[in-house]
Design a protein around this motif. Structure first.
Motif, PDB file in Angstrom:
ATOM      1  N   GLY A 137      17.178 -40.860   1.862  1.00 36.58           N
ATOM      2  CA  GLY A 137      15.807 -40.795   2.222  1.00 36.58           C
ATOM      3  C   GLY A 137      15.089 -42.115   1.178  1.00 36.58           C
ATOM      4  N   THR A 138      13.716 -41.880   1.113  1.00 40.58           N
ATOM      5  CA  THR A 138      13.016 -42.841   0.088  1.00 40.58           C
ATOM      6  C   THR A 138      12.969 -42.192  -1.227  1.00 40.58           C
ATOM      7  N   ILE A 139      13.567 -43.150  -2.022  1.00 38.32           N
ATOM      8  CA  ILE A 139      13.491 -42.869  -3.456  1.00 38.32           C
ATOM      9  C   ILE A 139      12.741 -44.085  -4.312  1.00 38.32           C
ATOM     10  N   ARG A 140      11.727 -43.699  -4.678  1.00 36.32           N
ATOM     11  CA  ARG A 140      10.831 -44.775  -5.265  1.00 36.32           C
ATOM     12  C   ARG A 140      11.685 -45.426  -6.452  1.00 36.32           C
ATOM     13  N   GLY A 141      11.754 -46.645  -6.586  1.00 37.75           N
ATOM     14  CA  GLY A 141      12.497 -47.295  -7.435  1.00 37.75           C
ATOM     15  C   GLY A 141      13.872 -47.626  -6.910  1.00 37.75           C
ATOM     16  N   GLY A 142      14.412 -46.834  -5.677  1.00 39.19           N
ATOM     17  CA  GLY A 142      15.637 -47.309  -5.191  1.00 39.19           C
ATOM     18  C   GLY A 142      16.574 -46.522  -5.523  1.00 39.19           C
ATOM     19  N   ALA A 143      17.759 -46.123  -4.559  1.00 39.71           N
ATOM     20  CA  ALA A 143      18.628 -45.314  -4.807  1.00 39.71           C
ATOM     21  C   ALA A 143      19.856 -45.874  -5.941  1.00 39.71           C
ATOM     22  N   GLU A 144      19.827 -46.974  -5.824  1.00 41.70           N
ATOM     23  CA  GLU A 144      20.600 -47.854  -6.940  1.00 41.70           C
ATOM     24  C   GLU A 144      20.452 -47.423  -8.435  1.00 41.70           C
ATOM     25  N   ALA A 145      18.894 -47.247  -8.710  1.00 44.88           N
ATOM     26  CA  ALA A 145      18.613 -46.991  -9.850  1.00 44.88           C
ATOM     27  C   ALA A 145      19.104 -45.659 -10.508  1.00 44.88           C
ATOM     28  N   ILE A 146      19.051 -44.828  -9.534  1.00 44.80           N
ATOM     29  CA  ILE A 146      19.088 -43.282  -9.888  1.00 44.80           C
ATOM     30  C   ILE A 146      20.408 -42.512  -9.722  1.00 44.80           C
ATOM     31  N   ALA A 147      21.214 -43.290  -8.762  1.00 41.05           N
ATOM     32  CA  ALA A 147      22.542 -42.750  -8.306  1.00 41.05           C
ATOM     33  C   ALA A 147      23.305 -42.479  -9.556  1.00 41.05           C
ATOM     34  N   PRO A 148      23.619 -43.624 -10.373  1.00 39.59           N
ATOM     35  CA  PRO A 148      24.612 -43.420 -11.552  1.00 39.59           C
ATOM     36  C   PRO A 148      23.947 -42.319 -12.556  1.00 39.59           C
ATOM     37  N   LYS A 149      22.789 -42.219 -12.697  1.00 40.85           N
ATOM     38  CA  LYS A 149      22.358 -41.158 -13.652  1.00 40.85           C
ATOM     39  C   LYS A 149      22.524 -39.518 -13.013  1.00 40.85           C
ATOM     40  N   VAL A 150      22.532 -39.810 -11.688  1.00 41.49           N
ATOM     41  CA  VAL A 150      22.567 -38.134 -11.105  1.00 41.49           C
ATOM     42  C   VAL A 150      24.084 -37.951 -11.228  1.00 41.49           C
ATOM     43  N   ASP A 151      24.921 -38.925 -10.903  1.00 40.27           N
ATOM     44  CA  ASP A 151      26.442 -38.579 -11.127  1.00 40.27           C
ATOM     45  C   ASP A 151      26.794 -38.334 -12.487  1.00 40.27           C
ATOM     46  N   GLU A 152      26.080 -38.677 -13.518  1.00 44.85           N
ATOM     47  CA  GLU A 152      26.301 -38.466 -14.820  1.00 44.85           C
ATOM     48  C   GLU A 152      25.710 -36.750 -15.249  1.00 44.85           C
ATOM     49  N   VAL A 153      24.756 -36.623 -14.694  1.00 46.76           N
ATOM     50  CA  VAL A 153      24.286 -35.271 -14.788  1.00 46.76           C
ATOM     51  C   VAL A 153      25.196 -34.390 -14.176  1.00 46.76           C
ATOM     52  N   LEU A 154      25.674 -34.601 -13.004  1.00 49.22           N
ATOM     53  CA  LEU A 154      26.575 -33.835 -12.326  1.00 49.22           C
ATOM     54  C   LEU A 154      27.985 -33.684 -13.112  1.00 49.22           C
ATOM     55  N   ALA A 155      28.410 -34.666 -13.881  1.00 46.02           N
ATOM     56  CA  ALA A 155      29.731 -34.810 -14.389  1.00 46.02           C
ATOM     57  C   ALA A 155      29.461 -33.880 -15.642  1.00 46.02           C
ATOM     58  N   VAL A 156      28.507 -33.537 -16.270  1.00 43.66           N
ATOM     59  CA  VAL A 156      28.136 -32.593 -17.362  1.00 43.66           C
ATOM     60  C   VAL A 156      28.287 -31.230 -16.553  1.00 43.66           C
TER      61      VAL A 156
END
Length: 185
Positions: free
Chosen positions: A144-163
């Motif tokens: 979908g539409t992610i302000r700032g782009g998915a590239e910026a948030i994807a690694p952070k979401v991955d880290e949170v889900l890893a936790v």
């Protein structure tokens, strides 16, 4: 304003986590992340822990700062929700598919993605590993539409889900085994 502050607080908190290489697909409008872990408990002991996120989801990644406020309904269209003070609540995701003790699939924008125009599908899959272990894999696909782009948030979401995955492992491995049924003579 609180949503924006919470977004940046989450972003800052996540920068201290180790980088993860589990983002398997990424574009300007979406991403897919997947991770697996082996839990040293049989599937029938891992499933009830997965079904109770208040036992393993990190309080740092809640809106109420208290994991005890989380709950997961046990049927399709059920809610992965959080209670807030003064009678408020948040629906993090809605269950699309549940097959005990094998899979829960939900749809929703987790954390800061809730404020974006996205669809996210989170699947938790459990598989037996021998007689005494369980392989747990999550896959989260967001588009979908992610302000700032998915590239910026994807690694952070991955880290949170890893936790969260590590929290599930810890909670499941420390949970007492279910009581044995009484023997009959």
């Amino acid at each position: 304003m609180r949503e924006r502050s919470l977004f940046w607080a989450m972003m800052l908190a996540m920068t201290s986590l180790p980088a993860s290489a589990e983002v398997v697909q990424m574009s300007a409008t979406g991403f897919e992340t997947t991770q697996s872990i082996t839990i040293d408990k049989p599937i029938n002991q891992v499933w009830p822990v997965l079904r109770n996120p208040q036992k393993w989801w990190s309080k740092e990644h809640t809106y109420s700062d208290d994991s005890a406020n989380l709950y997961l309904d046990g049927q399709a269209l059920g809610c992965f929700c959080e209670r807030l003070a003064d009678g408020g609540s948040i629906a993090h995701a809605q269950i699309l598919y549940i097959q005990p003790p094998r899979m829960i699939r939900m749809t929703g924008g987790l954390g800061p993605l809730q404020a974006e125009a996205v669809t996210g599908t989170l699947t938790w899959a459990l598989a037996r590993e021998g007689d005494s272990a369980t392989r747990v894999t999550f896959t989260y696909i967001v588009a979908g539409t992610i302000r700032g782009g998915a590239e910026a948030i994807a690694p952070k979401v991955d880290e949170v889900l890893a936790v969260q995955l590590l929290g599930l492992k810890s909670a499941a491995e420390s949970a007492p085994p279910p009581p044995k049924p009484p023997t009959t003579r």
